[in-house]
Design an enzyme around this catalytic site. Structure first.
Site, PDB file in Angstrom:
ATOM      1  N   TYR A 233       0.866  -1.232   0.026  1.00 43.34           N
ATOM      2  CA  TYR A 233       0.014   0.007  -0.008  1.00 43.34           C
ATOM      3  C   TYR A 233       0.926   1.359  -0.114  1.00 43.34           C
ATOM      4  O   TYR A 233       1.942   1.239   0.422  1.00 43.34           O
ATOM      5  CB  TYR A 233      -0.944   0.085   1.141  1.00 43.34           C
ATOM      6  CG  TYR A 233      -0.477  -0.102   2.565  1.00 43.34           C
ATOM      7  CD1 TYR A 233       0.328   0.834   3.037  1.00 43.34           C
ATOM      8  CD2 TYR A 233      -1.016  -1.002   3.334  1.00 43.34           C
ATOM      9  CE1 TYR A 233       0.785   0.830   4.380  1.00 43.34           C
ATOM     10  CE2 TYR A 233      -0.616  -0.930   4.846  1.00 43.34           C
ATOM     11  CZ  TYR A 233       0.277  -0.053   5.488  1.00 43.34           C
ATOM     12  OH  TYR A 233       0.595   0.084   6.519  1.00 43.34           O
TER      13      TYR A 233
ATOM     14  N   GLU B  39       1.480  -1.590  -6.288  1.00 39.15           N
ATOM     15  CA  GLU B  39       0.961  -0.817  -5.115  1.00 39.15           C
ATOM     16  C   GLU B  39      -0.453  -0.358  -5.256  1.00 39.15           C
ATOM     17  O   GLU B  39      -1.060  -0.272  -6.443  1.00 39.15           O
ATOM     18  CB  GLU B  39       1.770   0.702  -5.203  1.00 39.15           C
ATOM     19  CG  GLU B  39       3.282   0.487  -5.099  1.00 39.15           C
ATOM     20  CD  GLU B  39       3.605   0.786  -3.624  1.00 39.15           C
ATOM     21  OE1 GLU B  39       2.823   1.060  -2.656  1.00 39.15           O
ATOM     22  OE2 GLU B  39       4.860   0.812  -3.295  1.00 39.15           O
TER      23      GLU B  39
HETATM   24 ZN    ZN Z   1       5.689  -1.525   0.390  1.00 38.50          ZN
END
Ligand code: ZN
Length: 261
Positions: A47, A108
């Protein structure tokens, strides 16, 4: 000669001309080896701790990057070609492979991570279903194309447990496994192991360290209940038993370990 015939001839000539190379060198690419494979061994999930705009800015203009960025609304960006390395993993290890930037694909997810609640306890932000839907489609496709084993779809916390906690305890690993992505344990086997373990003394810390190593984690093998071991146990628990991830060895954690191939 009609124009379309000329075009067809040119295309045929180009297709037959399997040569490439720098100026001055003619490299014949007409033969391809059958023995080859992808350099990509794993998918690492993160994240960002930032919002959409700042995540995109940081990962495209900053000193870190990822192959893909998925916003909470599901919009997905590719920022680095899969054949190139992105700077997302840092110092890392999984199944004995280290420095994983060169062998992994980084994804991500926009998510703030945790913020301190009024009582000082960390409050985590759930992942948006639209974001998870994009992740499933993307990860499934990447895993298929590169032949990535389920156990090699991991979180940043799995490969860098001394430094990282993302994607955090609210990341739905179990649900993701139900979608065919990542490793999960045999829950009936875990229940049977737990029933037995509850009648016995808890295995020693050396046993937990050996299990963590068997399952892919870089864990100390010292027999000492130290801070490093606790961090790795917490990473394991966040992934497989997120209801309690205090890094303390317990019977349920042991049962889950035994139920993992
Ligand atoms: Zn990371």
């Amino acid at each position: 000669m009609p124009r379309y015939v000329l075009i067809a001839l040119a295309a045929a000539l180009l297709a037959g001309c399997a040569h490439r190379g720098p100026p001055g060198l003619d490299v014949d690419t007409s033969v391809t080896a059958v023995s080859q494979g992808s350099r990509v061994r794993s998918i690492v999930l993160h994240y960002t701790t930032l919002d959409d705009v700042h995540s995109l800015e940081e990962l495209s203009r900053g000193k870190v990057s990822a192959h893909y960025l998925i916003q909470e609304n599901g919009k997905t960006w590719q920022l680095v070609d899969e054949n190139r390395a992105a700077w997302h993993a840092g110092a890392s290890a999984w199944q004995g492979i280290t420095a994983m930037n060169s062998t992994s694909i980084g994804i991500e997810l926009v998510n703030p991570g945790w913020t301190p609640g009024p009582d000082g306890v960390a409050v985590w932000r759930p992942y948006d279903p639209r974001q998870l839907r994009s992740l499933v489609l993307l990860a499934r496709d990447i895993a298929q194309r590169h032949g990535i084993a389920p156990e090699n779809i991991v979180g940043h916390s799995d490969i860098a447990p001394q430094r990282k906690v993302d994607p955090g305890p609210l990341f739905p690993w179990k649900w993701l496994a139900s979608q065919g992505i990542g490793r999960w344990y045999d829950e009936a086997a875990a229940a049977a192991h737990l029933a037995r373990l509850q009648q016995e003394p808890l295995p020693g810390i050396a046993w937990f360290q050996a299990q963590l190593q068997r399952l892919g984690y870089a864990a100390p093998q010292t027999g000492q209940a130290d801070r490093e071991t606790s961090n790795v146990l917490a990473a394991f628990q966040m992934h497989y038993r997120p209801s309690r991830h205090d890094g303390q060895p317990d019977a349920e954690t042991a049962a889950i370990m035994l139920a993992l191939p």
